[in-house]
Enzyme design. Structure first.
Site, PDB file in Angstrom:
ATOM      1  N   GLU A 251      15.135  54.647  16.940  1.00 54.21           N
ATOM      2  CA  GLU A 251      16.489  54.348  16.480  1.00 54.21           C
ATOM      3  C   GLU A 251      16.810  55.222  15.274  1.00 54.21           C
ATOM      4  O   GLU A 251      15.952  55.963  14.771  1.00 54.21           O
ATOM      5  CB  GLU A 251      16.638  52.863  16.125  1.00 54.21           C
ATOM      6  CG  GLU A 251      15.777  52.406  14.974  1.00 54.21           C
ATOM      7  CD  GLU A 251      15.847  50.902  14.736  1.00 54.21           C
ATOM      8  OE1 GLU A 251      16.114  50.153  15.707  1.00 54.21           O
ATOM      9  OE2 GLU A 251      15.636  50.466  13.586  1.00 54.21           O
ATOM     10  N   HIS A 294      18.423  46.676  10.635  1.00 58.64           N
ATOM     11  CA  HIS A 294      17.066  46.868  10.128  1.00 58.64           C
ATOM     12  C   HIS A 294      17.098  47.572   8.775  1.00 58.64           C
ATOM     13  O   HIS A 294      17.937  48.435   8.530  1.00 58.64           O
ATOM     14  CB  HIS A 294      16.253  47.736  11.104  1.00 58.64           C
ATOM     15  CG  HIS A 294      15.965  47.068  12.400  1.00 58.64           C
ATOM     16  ND1 HIS A 294      15.751  47.769  13.565  1.00 58.64           N
ATOM     17  CD2 HIS A 294      15.861  45.764  12.734  1.00 58.64           C
ATOM     18  CE1 HIS A 294      15.520  46.924  14.551  1.00 58.64           C
ATOM     19  NE2 HIS A 294      15.581  45.701  14.070  1.00 58.64           N
TER      20      HIS A 294
END
Length: 707
Positions: A251, A294
């Site tokens: 990611e 995150h």
């Protein structure tokens, strides 16, 4: 051929169950040099032989998790709770790790300790030389982890997985250390390493459906620094005879995917029949300079964006996948193209699945104990999930000046940096798992990223004079007077002190040398990003975090934060699809994948890892405040929570919120997905239920374009 041959070695009952084998049969390096932390990757090869203990064993969450893991087949031999001794779950309970190491002889420890104490708990496990340490807690302060990783680098006994990770699981050995949704996994021969938990579960579900199953799944976690990264996972998969295909789930943020690409290129050169590799990178359409759920999901200066990392992995030889539900089919094709017998692989995987968790007797309290797992991983006291405080350029000097006031020849200028300015900063080197000085011979944003170089140093010791001089040399100050070199060295020392004292993520700015040979630091260029986990988990740095200017933030994002929801409003005026997703990685990929079907999302929304009626209700309210929204796409993977419960929550929330006539398309996958889909389909409400992402996305785009 007598049996299936993997890595040119036949399967055996011993290999298939990951029973103990001499480490000499698992060489990870032929070097005779002194061992280091890199050599501990072999500790990731867990299986039936792995003796597991728990830290925080008697806690409610650890207890529920241990019950599920025991039922799965994990060889749990006891645990530790400070000050307690006796039995728990019929297993030995000891008061400290020293006694646990002596009496239980563990191979691994599951650290189920809340964020404020987690760094210390990991250090205790390192001191006890536990071979594998798995940390699941979210919101561990960044500088706590940098202290831990600086210690890890000094030894060659212990390996860390996490933090902020679902953990590690070997389905082929029925060994689970973490909180992965067990019904999704099946024994088999595909290895997976992932940043995102929810994206890894989607990948696992796809591979399970394909009949291939998983050999080993490593959740590296979504924090800025990970104890185990993608390259570590790839090294293990290369050597593991049970792994025939490899999946990487990346990611936005960091360089792990770039490092993996370099490893893949080297691997394909030196191995005649390499294992096929498929990959995904989430966050291709994430807005720049935003943290996407995150803690580590953001690109720092000098780091490539997700779209660039996608291309780098593709050029290295990985087959790229746009949505994790496609991994199973893609992997079957790749295995066949590589000359491997897919039917035999599937047959062997199915033979191992006779003991699968799917077929075990399910205890009545299993669902409850799984649902209880979330509060310890994301405790109520750390409910707000915003990560990182960014001070304004007018605020930064007040924090910085006490550290630079005594540097002779240095002044803070209110002027914009001139064209011949230089770049200097302190930030995180994620690959080296340490702080670093970052410099570039230019401050021009168009050239700075390409010319920037990082100089990592040990968190505990600080930067050496030799390293500082190397960082200065990279700035190419050939024409500057000697005094300017000394001024910059003083600035770097001051920034390093402030970086540690204020628990910063990044401190940087542009500097120039005036006509008198003195150094100027340009205030408009200052970037000061601080990690808010230290404040949220331990109330450290309260003075700094009191400077946060909520009045300048998006109201919906602030309101979402209060309910533990991560909401990012996307600014494309032509976007018209509201999204509601559980899990940051899955939310990023949902935004990306909708684009492939011709749709544009108005928002990124992560419910926080589990969907409840309250979080879904609040999410609907936030999404519907945007007049652009023509349809809402609910994309939820039921991992730790039950699909039927999710559907009930959606119905309840749907009935209590004024939906303004906006239709809703729901895709539920994972645990009890069929039940959830049926509840949605038979609700009688303006809801449509889907199993596959592509079908759901096409329908969402169709509705959006027709309204």
């Amino acid at each position: 051929m007598a049996g299936i041959r993997f890595n040119h070695k036949p399967f055996s009952g011993i290999a298939a169950s990951r029973s103990p084998r001499p480490r000499s049969r698992r060489p990870f390096s032929s070097s005779t040099a002194r061992r280091s932390y890199d050599d501990t990757v072999q500790n990731l090869l867990i299986g039936k032989h792995t003796r597991v203990i728990y830290q925080g064993f008697t806690g409610r969450v650890a207890t529920g998790n241990a019950k599920d893991s025991l039922a799965y087949g994990t060889n749990i031999v006891g645990g530790v709770t400070p000050g307690k001794e006796g039995e728990h779950l019929g297993l030995p309970l000891l008061p400290d790790l020293r006694k646990a190491k002596e009496q239980l002889k563990p191979d691994a420890t599951a650290v189920f300790v809340a964020a404020p104490q987690c760094g210390k708990a990991i250090e205790e496990a390192i001191e006890a030389e536990i071979p594998l340490i798995v940390s699941v807690a979210e919101h561990i302060p960044l500088h706590d982890i940098m202290r831990v990783t600086s210690i890890l680098k000094t030894q060659s006994k212990s390996r860390l997985v996490g933090a902020n990770a679902p953990g590690i699981i070997a389905p082929i050995g029925f060994c689970r250390i973490g909180f992965q949704p067990l019904p999704t996994f099946a024994p088999g021969h595909v290895g997976i390493v992932a940043k995102s938990g929810t994206l890894s579960y989607e990948a696992v579900a796809s591979v399970t459906r394909s009949g291939l199953g998983q050999s080993l799944v490593i959740g590296m976690g979504g924090d800025i620094i990970a104890g185990t990264n993608m390259v570590d996972g790839l090294k293990v998969f290369e050597q593991d005879p049970e792994t025939e295909g490899i999946i990487i789930v990346g990611e936005v943020g960091g360089r792990a995917e770039e490092d993996a690409a370099e490893w893949i290129k080297d691997y394909r050169k030196r191995v005649s029949k390499p294992k096929p590799i498929a990959a995904l990178v989430g966050g291709i359409h994430a807005p720049e300079r935003r943290i996407m759920g995150h803690a580590g999901a953001w690109a720092a200066r000098g780091e490539r964006l997700a779209a660039e990392k996608y291309k780098i992995l593709q050029d290295a030889g990985a087959t790229m996948v746009d949505h994790p539900e496609n991994f199973g089919g893609v992997m079957k094709t790749l295995l066949a193209q590589s000359g491997r017998d897919v039917d035999r692989i599937k047959q062997h995987a199915q033979s191992q699945q006779k003991r699968s968790y799917h077929t075990m007797h399910r205890r009545s309290n299993t669902t409850h104990s799984r649902r209880a797992a979330s509060p310890v991983v994301r405790p109520t006291v750390y409910k707000q999930q915003r990560r990182g405080l960014l001070l304004g350029t007018d605020q930064a000097p007040g924090v910085l000046e006490p550290y630079i006031n005594n540097i002779e020849g240095l002044s803070l200028s209110s002027q914009q940096a001139p064209q011949d300015a230089f770049y200097v900063g302190l930030t995180v080197d994620r690959t080296e798992r340490s702080p670093c000085i970052a410099t570039a011979p230019t401050a021009d944003p168009a050239q700075r990223a390409q010319r920037m170089r990082r100089f990592p140093y040990d968190w505990r010791q600080g930067p050496s004079q030799e390293l500082i001089q190397s960082a200065i040399a990279h700035m190419q100050l050939d024409a500057a007077p000697p005094a300017a070199h000394a001024h910059i060295a003083g600035l770097m020392e001051a920034l390093a002190k402030m970086y540690r004292a204020k628990e910063a993520v990044t401190i940087s700015g542009s500097v120039s040398i005036d006509k008198n040979g003195n150094l100027q630091l340009h205030q408009p260029s200052l970037l000061m990003q601080l990690d808010d986990a230290a404040y949220r988990s331990s109330k450290r740095q309260e003075d700094i975090h009191s400077l946060r200017r909520r009045e300048n933030e998006v109201s919906e994002e602030l309101e979402a934060e209060k309910d533990g929801i991560v909401f990012v409003k996307l600014q494309d005026p032509s976007a018209n699809i509201g999204t509601l997703v559980n899990g940051a990685g899955l939310a990023m990929n949902t935004v990306d994948a909708l684009r492939l079907h011709g749709g544009k999302a108005t928002n990124f929304l992560d419910t926080g890892g589990k969907a409840t009626s309250e979080t879904v209700k609040k999410s609907f309210e936030l999404i519907l405040r945007d007049s652009r929204v023509k349809v809402i796409f609910v994309n939820i993977f039921g991992g730790l929570t039950d699909g039927g419960m999710i559907a009930d929550g959606i119905l309840l929330a749907f009935k209590e919120v004024d939906m303004k006539g906006v239709p809703v398309v729901v895709r539920i996958r994972g645990t009890n997905e069929a039940k959830g889909q049926k509840i949605i389909a038979e609700s009688g409400l303006s809801l449509e239920a889907f199993d596959g992402f592509a079908d759901a996305a096409k329908r969402v785009v169709e509705i959006a374009n027709s309204r």
